[in-house]
Design a protein around this motif. Structure first.
Motif, short mmCIF file in Angstrom:
data_model
loop_
_atom_site.label_atom_id
_atom_site.label_comp_id
_atom_site.label_asym_id
_atom_site.label_seq_id
_atom_site.Cartn_x
_atom_site.Cartn_y
_atom_site.Cartn_z
N HIS A 189 -80.44 70.94 6.08
CA HIS A 189 -80.52 69.60 5.40
C HIS A 189 -80.98 68.43 6.39
N VAL A 190 -81.88 67.92 5.98
CA VAL A 190 -82.29 66.58 7.16
C VAL A 190 -82.10 65.39 6.31
N PRO A 191 -80.97 64.64 6.39
CA PRO A 191 -81.19 63.15 5.84
C PRO A 191 -82.42 62.38 6.43
N VAL A 192 -83.05 61.71 5.66
CA VAL A 192 -84.02 60.88 6.35
C VAL A 192 -84.51 59.59 5.22
N GLY A 193 -85.21 58.81 5.68
CA GLY A 193 -85.78 57.94 4.83
C GLY A 193 -87.03 58.37 4.21
N ARG A 194 -87.50 57.51 3.05
CA ARG A 194 -88.73 58.37 2.36
C ARG A 194 -89.83 58.25 3.01
N ASP A 195 -89.98 57.48 4.33
CA ASP A 195 -91.22 57.60 5.33
C ASP A 195 -91.23 58.85 5.94
N GLN A 196 -90.22 59.47 6.03
CA GLN A 196 -90.10 60.68 7.00
C GLN A 196 -90.35 62.05 6.07
N PRO B 100 -84.54 79.34 9.28
CA PRO B 100 -84.56 78.74 7.71
C PRO B 100 -85.47 77.51 7.41
N LEU B 101 -85.59 77.56 6.23
CA LEU B 101 -86.58 76.39 5.60
C LEU B 101 -85.63 75.16 5.50
N PRO B 102 -85.84 74.11 6.17
CA PRO B 102 -84.93 72.84 5.90
C PRO B 102 -85.39 71.87 4.55
N LYS B 103 -84.40 71.44 4.15
CA LYS B 103 -84.81 70.36 3.08
C LYS B 103 -84.36 69.13 3.33
N GLY B 104 -85.38 68.11 2.93
CA GLY B 104 -85.10 66.80 3.12
C GLY B 104 -83.94 66.25 2.05
N VAL B 105 -83.15 65.31 2.59
CA VAL B 105 -82.06 64.83 1.81
C VAL B 105 -82.49 63.22 1.75
N ILE B 106 -83.04 62.89 0.71
CA ILE B 106 -83.68 61.65 0.73
C ILE B 106 -83.23 60.88 -0.48
N ASP B 107 -82.53 59.69 -0.26
CA ASP B 107 -82.03 58.86 -1.34
C ASP B 107 -83.06 57.83 -1.24
N ASN C 240 -74.42 75.20 5.63
CA ASN C 240 -75.15 73.82 5.71
C ASN C 240 -75.02 73.30 6.96
N THR C 241 -76.30 73.21 7.71
CA THR C 241 -76.22 72.29 8.84
C THR C 241 -76.88 70.92 8.53
N TYR C 242 -76.28 69.91 8.50
CA TYR C 242 -77.15 68.42 8.50
C TYR C 242 -77.59 68.00 9.79
N LEU C 243 -78.70 67.76 9.99
CA LEU C 243 -79.33 67.29 11.30
C LEU C 243 -80.27 66.02 10.80
N ALA D 228 -74.89 59.03 6.41
CA ALA D 228 -74.54 60.24 7.55
C ALA D 228 -73.08 60.26 7.92
N LEU D 229 -72.35 59.19 8.06
CA LEU D 229 -70.93 59.39 8.44
C LEU D 229 -70.20 59.98 7.26
N ALA D 230 -70.55 59.66 6.10
CA ALA D 230 -69.82 60.24 5.01
C ALA D 230 -70.06 61.78 4.84
N ALA D 231 -71.23 62.38 5.29
CA ALA D 231 -71.66 63.67 5.40
C ALA D 231 -70.83 64.40 6.42
N ALA D 232 -70.66 63.56 7.43
CA ALA D 232 -70.16 64.07 8.53
C ALA D 232 -68.73 64.65 8.33
N LYS D 233 -68.15 64.08 7.37
CA LYS D 233 -66.85 64.60 6.87
C LYS D 233 -66.83 65.87 6.16
N VAL D 234 -67.95 66.07 5.63
CA VAL D 234 -68.10 67.38 4.62
C VAL D 234 -68.78 68.44 5.32
N TYR D 235 -70.05 68.22 6.06
CA TYR D 235 -70.62 69.37 6.42
C TYR D 235 -70.67 69.55 8.07
N ASP D 236 -71.34 70.46 8.62
CA ASP D 236 -71.39 70.82 9.83
C ASP D 236 -72.69 69.76 10.30
#
Ligand code: ADP
Ligand code: TRP
Length: 338
Positions: free
Chosen positions: A151-158, A186-193, A4-7, A28-36
């Motif tokens: 995995h790509v954490p972004v806002g809904r607008d992205q 690899p096909l990325p997935k958006g991580v959108i909360d 899992n690479t979060y970018l 994003a800082l919380a994810a940095a504790k868990v993922y690459d």
């Protein structure tokens, strides 16, 4: 490839606000504790709108310093500057050859620019649109694919941009995924909360956003922060009367800066009456200032000695490039230029 690479990309345009902190930086800082994690300052995306060199230079440093001050650890996360990974731009060229123009015509940001022209009665709907805005989604796809991010954490607008990235990776994979020196991106997935609870309201009750000018900047000096919080509009319910916490902006802001016990206690006090909006705003100021005060100090230290920031970005960019180089080599072999 790592599992899992979060970018994510940080567009350095203007100062960050409390909404960015709660909705983007903290998770994003919380994810940095868990993922690459790979987080970068998207300076070539900002170039589309920021044409003043000093302003861009300042914004790049300020963006990086904001994340570092909030706790991003360069030993844990690869933090880098987009323009320092030139492999991104070679991949952009490759992807341009595979992407139908029609897909770009349908991109939200481009369509919105044309709609604005139309509404303003301008007959050339492309007036004021540069090719950087038109190609924005391809550059963003290259940012993501060059690191093989999953995995790509972004806002809904992205979210459309992430879908486009997956589409574009699909065009590449269909053509070059198999055979000879075949390579599959690899096909990325958006991580959108986009849960209601994760959206911070601005001072007018709408979503806090620079574009609504209803935001509270993240690193306001203490006295200005106090004033900004005091100025949040509230109704004229007398101190002793019961109040509805759920329609109160200061209360909603407070929930993001204190623990659940304090939230429950403040809720009870408001509903019972006896706590005024002024008291609530004081509590909000104390809570925000307690959390952000030390970060503000660190931010100011970094900005006073930008060499530290530059060195961190440089070191991160060297690490990012290693990974990007390996991906680009496989792409080059797959398409037949190497
Ligand atoms: P703005 O609306 O001020 O231009 P951006 O679109 O630059 O903000 O947002 C950058 C990041 O911050 C995104 O991930 C977005 O989801 C998050 N964000 C922005 N505003 C808020 C908000 N009010 N509440 C929660 N997250 C937010
Ligand atoms: N377009 C994003 C924004 O406006 C910033 C960005 C650029 C980005 N490249 C990216 C985000 C790659 C995630 C992944 O906020």
């Amino acid at each position: 490839m790592a599992a899992n690479t979060y970018l994510t990309g940080i567009k350095p345009t203007g100062d960050f606000h409390l909404g960015n902190y709660v909705g983007a930086i903290k998770p994003a800082l919380a994810a940095a504790k868990v993922y690459d994690t790979y987080y970068f300052v998207a300076d070539y995306h900002a170039l589309n709108t920021v044409k003043d060199a000093d302003e861009l230079r300042h914004s790049i440093r300020s963006g990086a310093a904001t994340w570092l001050a909030c706790g991003l650890d360069p030993a844990e996360t690869v933090i880098y500057q987009q323009s320092k990974v030139p492999e991104t731009f070679e991949l952009t060229t490759v992807l341009t050859a595979l992407t139908p123009k029609g897909l770009m015509n349908r991109a939200h940001a481009y369509k919105a620019a044309r709609d604005r022209n139309n509404e303003a009665g301008i007959t050339d709907l492309d007036a004021g649109v540069n090719m950087g805005l038109f190609n924005y989604p391809i550059l963003m796809a290259a940012d993501i694919l060059i690191m093989e991010a999953t995995h790509v954490p972004v806002g809904r607008d992205q979210s459309q941009h992430i879908e486009y990235t997956a589409d574009i990776a699909g065009y590449f994979n269909n053509r070059y995924g198999q055979g000879g020196q075949g390579y599959t991106l690899p096909l990325p997935k958006g991580v959108i909360d986009d849960s209601e609870a994760s959206i911070l309201p601005g001072v007018d009750g709408r979503k806090m956003s620079k574009s609504y000018d209803n935001h509270i900047p993240l690193f306001l000096p203490e006295n200005k922060l106090k004033k900004a919080i005091r100025r949040i509009p509230t109704d004229s319910t007398p101190v002793e009367d019961p109040k509805d916490p759920d329609t109160s902006v200061p209360f909603q802001l407070l929930t993001h800066f204190v623990g659940p016990d304090t939230v429950a206690d403040v809720r009870k006090r408001l509903e019972r009456g006896g706590t005024g909006w002024g008291d609530l705003k004081n509590e909000l100021f104390e809570a925000v200032n307690a959390e952000l005060g030390p970060k503000r100090e660190r931010y100011e230290e970094l900005m006073a000695d930008p060499r530290q920031i530059d060195d961190i970005l440089e070191a991160g960019s060297v690490r990012a490039r290693e990974r990007a180089r390996a991906v680009l080599d496989r792409v080059r072999a797959a398409i037949g230029v190497a």
